[in-house]
Design an enzyme around this catalytic site. Structure first.
Site, PDB file in Angstrom:
ATOM      1  CE  LYS A  11      13.962 -24.537 -31.479  1.00 18.47           C
ATOM      2  NZ  LYS A  11      12.535 -24.723 -31.566  1.00 18.47           N
ATOM      3  CG  ASP A 137      15.820 -26.072 -34.749  1.00 16.31           C
ATOM      4  OD1 ASP A 137      15.525 -25.212 -35.386  1.00 16.31           O
ATOM      5  OD2 ASP A 137      14.988 -26.835 -34.015  1.00 16.31           O
TER       6      ASP A 137
END
Ligand code: C5P
Length: 290
Positions: A11, A137
């Site tokens: 990401k 996350d």
């Protein structure tokens, strides 16, 4: 016996701001996160045994509970109230300590794979509850869609992301542990009450799709900590800009940086990759996952 392959995508943060400190020791963040197609290869297969076996191509990483992927499997079995033997194999491509959520992506991939192998024992919401126990996350990585992420990382709203472009990710050796970076920001910003709504403005720019507008509003509060203390990170950013990147930013708490090139600028992006390799840096040219 069953086998599931999952891509554990890296990401990037197109913007990352902190707007408050929480009583649980975490921080309130506001961020647009997006996955790229580059990532680790995670496969999970059932075994005749009853334990969890983890094999990882990077021998410097732990293969026990200290690895988020192993922890994910443990938590998954606790939640469903039964277990079966599994072997998890991770081919690590995402660099460690990069701000690219490599470990979180692997954990999320394991959760998705185990849910499939268990015959969808848990709903998406239940998977997110387990993800939150593993790391901030991991919650975003379970769904992997471009999202506006707030709270500690647990509030996920799908949003517009980058599209029709190339993402060049680069990383040198320099980095800083995430809690240390947060703690320096605590000293700089106190309770963060002076922070405005910059992340919201960046999210709105993404809906417009104009890369120069997005670049104008893209930012990462962690750059204020990392770049003065780890000058090599700023140098990598400058290199990407010199090769024509339209938007150049550090991801997460670093130390990876990324640059955005248009699809018809592949040649310039490839020249940048060569130059980064020549400097001994990690570099990969990938695309946003839409
Ligand atoms: O959740 P995770 O274990 O990935 O977080 C690592 C560290 O980053 C935490 O221990 C905390 O110091 C910091 N953190 C934070 N606020 C967040 C996410 C992480 O303070 N929203």
């Amino acid at each position: 016996m069953g086998f599931v392959f999952e891509k554990a995508c890296a990401k990037i943060n197109i913007c990352l701001d902190i707007t408050g400190r929480r009583s649980d020791g975490y921080h309130e963040i506001r961020s647009v996160m997006q996955c790229v197609t580059f990532g680790d290869d995670v496969s999970v297969e059932t075994t005749f045994g009853d334990g969890i076996i983890l094999e990882c191509s990077d021998s410097s990483l732990p293969t026990d509970e200290k690895n988020l992927a192993f922890k994910a499997a443990l938590r998954f079995f606790e939640h469903i109230g039964r277990s079966f033997g599994v072997k998890i194999t991770i081919k690590k491509n995402i660099p460690d300590k990069a701000g690219l959520a490599g470990g979180s992506a692997d954990a999320a991939a394991v959760l998705r794979a185990l849910n499939e192998l268990s015959g969808e024992a848990l709903s998406d919401d239940e998977l997110r509850v387990i993800a939150a126990e593993i790391g901030s996350d991991v919650i975003f990585c379970v769904s992997s869609d471009p999202s506006f992420v707030s709270g500690r990382g647990e509030i996920i709203e799908e949003t517009a992301g980058l599209s029709d472009c190339l993402v060049l990710i680069a990383k040198g050796d320099d980095g800083m542990k995430t809690p240390e970076a947060y703690s320096i920001l605590d000293d700089m910003y106190g309770d963060f009450s002076a922070r405005g709504n910059a992340a919201d403005i960046c999210r709105d720019a993404l809906y417009g799709g104009d890369i120069s507008k997005i670049a104008e509003h893209a930012f990462n509060i962690f750059e204020e900590v990392i770049i003065p203390r780890r000058p090599a990170v700023g140098e990598l950013k400058n290199m990407l800009s010199d090769f024509g990147s339209h938007l150049t930013l550090m991801s997460g708490s670093g130390s990876a940086v990324f640059g955005i090139f248009m699809k018809n600028e592949r040649a310039a992006a490839e020249r940048a990759v060569e130059a980064l390799f020549a400097k001994g840096a990690f570099a990969v040219l990938t695309e946003p996952m839409e």
